[in-house]
Structure formats: structure tokens, C-alpha cells
Design a protein around this motif. Structure first.
Motif, PDB file in Angstrom:
ATOM      1  N   SER A 127       0.690  -1.398  -0.023  1.00  0.00           N
ATOM      2  CA  SER A 127       0.129  -0.419   0.407  1.00  0.00           C
ATOM      3  C   SER A 127       0.772   1.530   0.008  1.00  0.00           C
ATOM      4  CB  SER A 127      -0.778  -0.097   1.689  1.00  0.00           C
ATOM      5  OG  SER A 127       0.153   0.091   2.572  1.00  0.00           O
ATOM      6  N   ASP A 128      -0.139   2.402  -0.107  1.00  0.00           N
ATOM      7  CA  ASP A 128       1.703   3.700  -0.292  1.00  0.00           C
ATOM      8  C   ASP A 128       1.004   4.142   1.120  1.00  0.00           C
ATOM      9  OD1 ASP A 128       0.746   3.373  -2.961  1.00  0.00           O
ATOM     10  OD2 ASP A 128      -0.399   5.076  -3.608  1.00  0.00           O
ATOM     11  N   GLY A 129       1.662   5.318   1.526  1.00  0.00           N
ATOM     12  CA  GLY A 129       2.316   5.928   2.290  1.00  0.00           C
ATOM     13  C   GLY A 129       3.519   5.785   2.766  1.00  0.00           C
ATOM     14  N   LEU A 130       4.223   4.923   2.045  1.00  0.00           N
ATOM     15  CA  LEU A 130       5.641   5.613   2.250  1.00  0.00           C
ATOM     16  C   LEU A 130       6.167   6.531   1.521  1.00  0.00           C
ATOM     17  CD1 LEU A 130       8.916   4.145   2.858  1.00  0.00           C
ATOM     18  CD2 LEU A 130       9.468   3.033   0.869  1.00  0.00           C
ATOM     19  N   GLN A 131       7.238   7.404   2.183  1.00  0.00           N
ATOM     20  CA  GLN A 131       8.549   9.011   1.584  1.00  0.00           C
ATOM     21  C   GLN A 131       9.240   8.329   1.422  1.00  0.00           C
ATOM     22  OE1 GLN A 131       5.539  12.332   3.990  1.00  0.00           O
ATOM     23  NE2 GLN A 131       4.138  11.935   1.660  1.00  0.00           N
ATOM     24  N   VAL A 132      10.168   9.569   0.933  1.00  0.00           N
ATOM     25  CA  VAL A 132      11.563   9.376   0.715  1.00  0.00           C
ATOM     26  C   VAL A 132      11.829  10.854   0.338  1.00  0.00           C
ATOM     27  CG1 VAL A 132      13.122   8.945  -1.086  1.00  0.00           C
ATOM     28  CG2 VAL A 132      12.204   6.942  -0.647  1.00  0.00           C
ATOM     29  N   ARG A 133      13.376  10.993   1.562  1.00  0.00           N
ATOM     30  CA  ARG A 133      13.567  12.298   1.699  1.00  0.00           C
ATOM     31  C   ARG A 133      14.889  12.868   0.633  1.00  0.00           C
ATOM     32  NH1 ARG A 133      16.319  16.226   5.631  1.00  0.00           N
ATOM     33  NH2 ARG A 133      17.950  15.729   5.367  1.00  0.00           N
ATOM     34  N   ARG A 134      14.484  13.603  -0.094  1.00  0.00           N
ATOM     35  CA  ARG A 134      14.852  14.123  -1.233  1.00  0.00           C
ATOM     36  C   ARG A 134      16.265  15.008  -0.869  1.00  0.00           C
ATOM     37  NH1 ARG A 134      14.857  15.472  -6.664  1.00  0.00           N
ATOM     38  NH2 ARG A 134      16.431  14.310  -6.001  1.00  0.00           N
ATOM     39  N   ARG A 135      17.412  15.051  -1.828  1.00  0.00           N
ATOM     40  CA  ARG A 135      18.376  15.745  -1.091  1.00  0.00           C
ATOM     41  C   ARG A 135      18.059  17.296  -0.733  1.00  0.00           C
ATOM     42  NH1 ARG A 135      23.898  14.436  -4.092  1.00  0.00           N
ATOM     43  NH2 ARG A 135      25.185  12.689  -2.284  1.00  0.00           N
ATOM     44  N   SER A 136      16.910  17.696  -1.167  1.00  0.00           N
ATOM     45  CA  SER A 136      16.385  18.543  -1.296  1.00  0.00           C
ATOM     46  C   SER A 136      15.797  18.959  -0.143  1.00  0.00           C
ATOM     47  CB  SER A 136      15.908  19.445  -2.289  1.00  0.00           C
ATOM     48  OG  SER A 136      14.778  18.134  -2.324  1.00  0.00           O
ATOM     49  N   GLY A 137      15.404  18.221   0.246  1.00  0.00           N
ATOM     50  CA  GLY A 137      15.092  18.050   1.694  1.00  0.00           C
ATOM     51  C   GLY A 137      13.296  17.787   1.903  1.00  0.00           C
ATOM     52  N   GLU A 138      13.065  17.906   0.808  1.00  0.00           N
ATOM     53  CA  GLU A 138      10.839  17.950   0.628  1.00  0.00           C
ATOM     54  C   GLU A 138      10.975  16.298   0.758  1.00  0.00           C
ATOM     55  OE1 GLU A 138       9.482  18.445  -3.989  1.00  0.00           O
ATOM     56  OE2 GLU A 138      11.481  17.941  -3.774  1.00  0.00           O
ATOM     57  N   PHE A 139      10.016  15.880   0.925  1.00  0.00           N
ATOM     58  CA  PHE A 139       9.420  14.483   1.528  1.00  0.00           C
ATOM     59  C   PHE A 139       9.173  13.986  -0.087  1.00  0.00           C
ATOM     60  CE2 PHE A 139      11.310  14.180   5.460  1.00  0.00           C
ATOM     61  CZ  PHE A 139      11.655  13.016   5.717  1.00  0.00           C
ATOM     62  N   ILE A 140       9.163  12.823  -1.019  1.00  0.00           N
ATOM     63  CA  ILE A 140       7.934  12.198  -1.882  1.00  0.00           C
ATOM     64  C   ILE A 140       7.725  11.502  -1.741  1.00  0.00           C
ATOM     65  CG2 ILE A 140       9.720  14.049  -3.218  1.00  0.00           C
ATOM     66  CD1 ILE A 140      11.381  11.209  -4.759  1.00  0.00           C
ATOM     67  N   CYS A 141       6.718  11.498  -2.322  1.00  0.00           N
ATOM     68  CA  CYS A 141       6.068   9.744  -2.127  1.00  0.00           C
ATOM     69  C   CYS A 141       6.876   8.301  -2.996  1.00  0.00           C
ATOM     70  CB  CYS A 141       4.571  10.028  -2.590  1.00  0.00           C
ATOM     71  SG  CYS A 141       3.655  10.716  -1.549  1.00  0.00           S
ATOM     72  N   ALA A 142       6.897   7.146  -2.359  1.00  0.00           N
ATOM     73  CA  ALA A 142       7.360   5.967  -2.803  1.00  0.00           C
ATOM     74  C   ALA A 142       5.776   5.148  -3.206  1.00  0.00           C
ATOM     75  CB  ALA A 142       7.914   5.093  -1.752  1.00  0.00           C
ATOM     76  N   PRO A 143       4.980   5.027  -4.030  1.00  0.00           N
ATOM     77  CA  PRO A 143       4.100   4.609  -4.604  1.00  0.00           C
ATOM     78  C   PRO A 143       4.280   2.666  -4.259  1.00  0.00           C
ATOM     79  CG  PRO A 143       4.647   5.946  -6.842  1.00  0.00           C
ATOM     80  CD  PRO A 143       5.366   5.919  -5.924  1.00  0.00           C
ATOM     81  N   THR A 144       3.329   2.369  -4.700  1.00  0.00           N
ATOM     82  CA  THR A 144       2.691   0.531  -4.396  1.00  0.00           C
ATOM     83  C   THR A 144       3.518   0.808  -6.663  1.00  0.00           C
ATOM     84  OG1 THR A 144       0.260   0.554  -4.513  1.00  0.00           O
ATOM     85  CG2 THR A 144       2.323  -0.144  -3.223  1.00  0.00           C
ATOM     86  N   ILE A 145       3.615  -0.071  -7.009  1.00  0.00           N
ATOM     87  CA  ILE A 145       4.387  -0.397  -8.487  1.00  0.00           C
ATOM     88  C   ILE A 145       3.867  -2.165  -8.805  1.00  0.00           C
ATOM     89  CG2 ILE A 145       4.854  -0.391 -10.184  1.00  0.00           C
ATOM     90  CD1 ILE A 145       6.606   2.913  -9.519  1.00  0.00           C
ATOM     91  N   PRO A 146       3.225  -1.984  -8.869  1.00  0.00           N
ATOM     92  CA  PRO A 146       2.770  -3.795  -9.506  1.00  0.00           C
ATOM     93  C   PRO A 146       3.507  -4.649  -9.494  1.00  0.00           C
ATOM     94  CG  PRO A 146       0.575  -2.216  -9.400  1.00  0.00           C
ATOM     95  CD  PRO A 146       1.810  -1.675  -9.481  1.00  0.00           C
TER      96      PRO A 146
END
Ligand SMILES: O=C(O)CCC(=O)C(=O)O
Ligand SMILES: [Fe+2]
Length: 227
Positions: A127-146
Motif C-alpha cells: 500500500s501507499d504511505g512510504l515517503q523518501v527524503r530528497r537531497r533538497s529536503g522535501e519528502f516525495i511519495c514512493a507509490p506501490t508499483i505492482p
């Protein structure tokens, strides 16, 4: 910028071997992703989607590291030793029960911000919900990719590559209000053999050599206290 998706079919588990040209092309793509983001989705790895078998995850991890050898020759010794018994490679099953996000405290998370300790982590999620911090500091989503496996750089790998590959913070958010779904993920933390001496790949000595086993114990002690 989102997390790159790399097609691993040329060296997936169903293939016997890949040509040098294919390995070089793959390693370039992986190097870019691991340098810029620290996370990469691999599709067509050959790991069965309906049943993640640890043996397959190990094989895929070895192939992933072997591809990186095209860029970093220093991984050779370690890749050879990764399946010996004496190492801290771990498979963790994480089950997150349903939550009522309306009652959650401000800033509450399903999994707090952290980076992983080892070399690479293979993550399988439903499921979705995981987020990853970019070097710039902002968090981006790591979606589920079947069918895709998410791989990230962990701290020992960052050290090994003299900070060329980045081990970034990640976290799991609570589901949106009204969403009572659970989350199941499998994290496969890949560790070198305990005795493997990790020295900076570029010969810079930016970090002193450390054995993989001692490094892991130190990190656990820092997190959970010494006994
Ligand atoms: O549940 C997840 O997907 C995150 C797990 C994770 O990052 C970890 O266990 O290190
Ligand atoms: Fe993690």
C-alpha cells in the motif's frame, strides 16, 4: 522528481546471464538513481509477485550488486561473500494494523523517519504511505508499483562509496482519515559478511576501514543501548 524506475529484465532471475553491454547500461542507470535519489524501483526482477521467497530476494540482491560492479570494482569481494552464514542479513516483516487517523496525534507516523544501517534494502509493499527524503529536503511519495521491488541505499553503502550513493531518510505516513486499511511490507536488509572489511571504494580513506559486523553492532548499540 520522483523515484526512478529501472527495467531489470536483461538480468532478471529468469535470465542466465547478461552481456557486458547490458550490464554497463544497467549500471549507469542504477548509479544515477543511487547517487541522485538513493532509492530505485526495479521492475522485471523475476521475483514472483505472489510469493516473495527469501532465496529469490538474495539472488536478486546479488545480481543488483553485480551490476554495480561495472561502475565500482570494489564490490567484487563482498558480492562473492554475501551468502555466507556469518552475516547480519535480515528479512523483516512489518504489519501495520488499521488506525483511526482522526484520533492520531499531531505529526504521528506509521513508521518514524530513519535511514537503514546496511548496504541495500529490498522493500516489498502492498500500500501507499512510504515517503523518501530528497537531497533538497522535501519528502516525495514512493507509490506501490505492482511487481516492482523498491531498493534503497543504506548507511554502510553510503560510507563504502565515500558518500557518492546516498542513504536518505524515509518514513511511513498514517493513512488518510477514513481509510482503515492495513499495511504489510517486507524489508530485506542486505549485510556483507561480518568479517568483510569495508574501505572507501575510491581509495580516499574518507572513513576508516570497518568490519561489517562491528559496524552493525555499533549501530544497534547506538539505537537500542549497550548491554
Ligand atoms: O514499512 C515500511 O515500508 C518501511 C520499513 C522500513 O523502512 C524499515 O523497516 O527500515
Ligand atoms: Fe527503512
Amino acid at each position: 522528481m520522483s523515484i526512478p524506475v529501472v527495467d531489470f529484465s536483461a538480468y532478471g532471475l529468469n535470465e542466465k546471464a547478461a552481456t557486458d553491454e547490458q550490464l554497463r547500461a544497467l549500471s549507469k542507470e542504477l548509479k544515477k538513481a543511487l547517487t541522485e535519489v538513493g532509492f530505485v524501483f526495479l521492475k522485471n526482477t523475476g521475483i514472483a509477485e505472489e510469493e516473495v521467497r527469501p532465496a529469490d530476494a538474495i539472488k536478486a540482491a546479488r545480481r543488483f550488486l553485480k551490476v554495480l560492479q561495472a561502475e565500482y570494482a570494489c564490490f567484487i569481494f563482498w558480492v562473492c561473500g554475501v551468502t555466507a552464514d556469518e552475516n547480519g542479513t535480515t528479512l523483516r516483516s512489518l504489519y501495520y494494523p488499521p488506525v483511526n487517523s482522526e484520533k492520531a496525534k499531531e505529526g504521528q507516523l506509521r513508521c518514524g523517519e530513519h535511514s537503514d544501517y546496511g548496504t541495500i534494502t529490498l522493500l516489498f509493499q502492498n500500500s501507499d504511505g512510504l515517503q523518501v527524503r530528497r537531497r533538497s529536503g522535501e519528502f516525495i511519495c514512493a507509490p506501490t508499483i505492482p511487481g516492482a521491488v523498491l531498493i534503497n541505499v543504506a548507511d554502510l553503502m553510503q560510507r563504502w562509496t565515500s558518500d557518492q550513493f546516498v542513504s536518505v531518510l524515509h518514513r511511513v505516513l498514517l493513512p488518510p482519515v477514513g481509510d482503515c486499511s492495513t499495511r504489510q511490507s517486507l524489508a530485506f536488509f542486505v549485510q556483507p559478511d561480518d568479517e568483510a572489511l569495508i574501505t572507501c571504494c575510491d581509495g580516499s580513506n574518507k572513513y576508516p576501514p570497518v568490519s561489517a559486523g562491528a559496524y552493525l553492532i555499533e549501530r544497534f548499540n547506538d539505537s537500542y543501548g549497550r548491554n
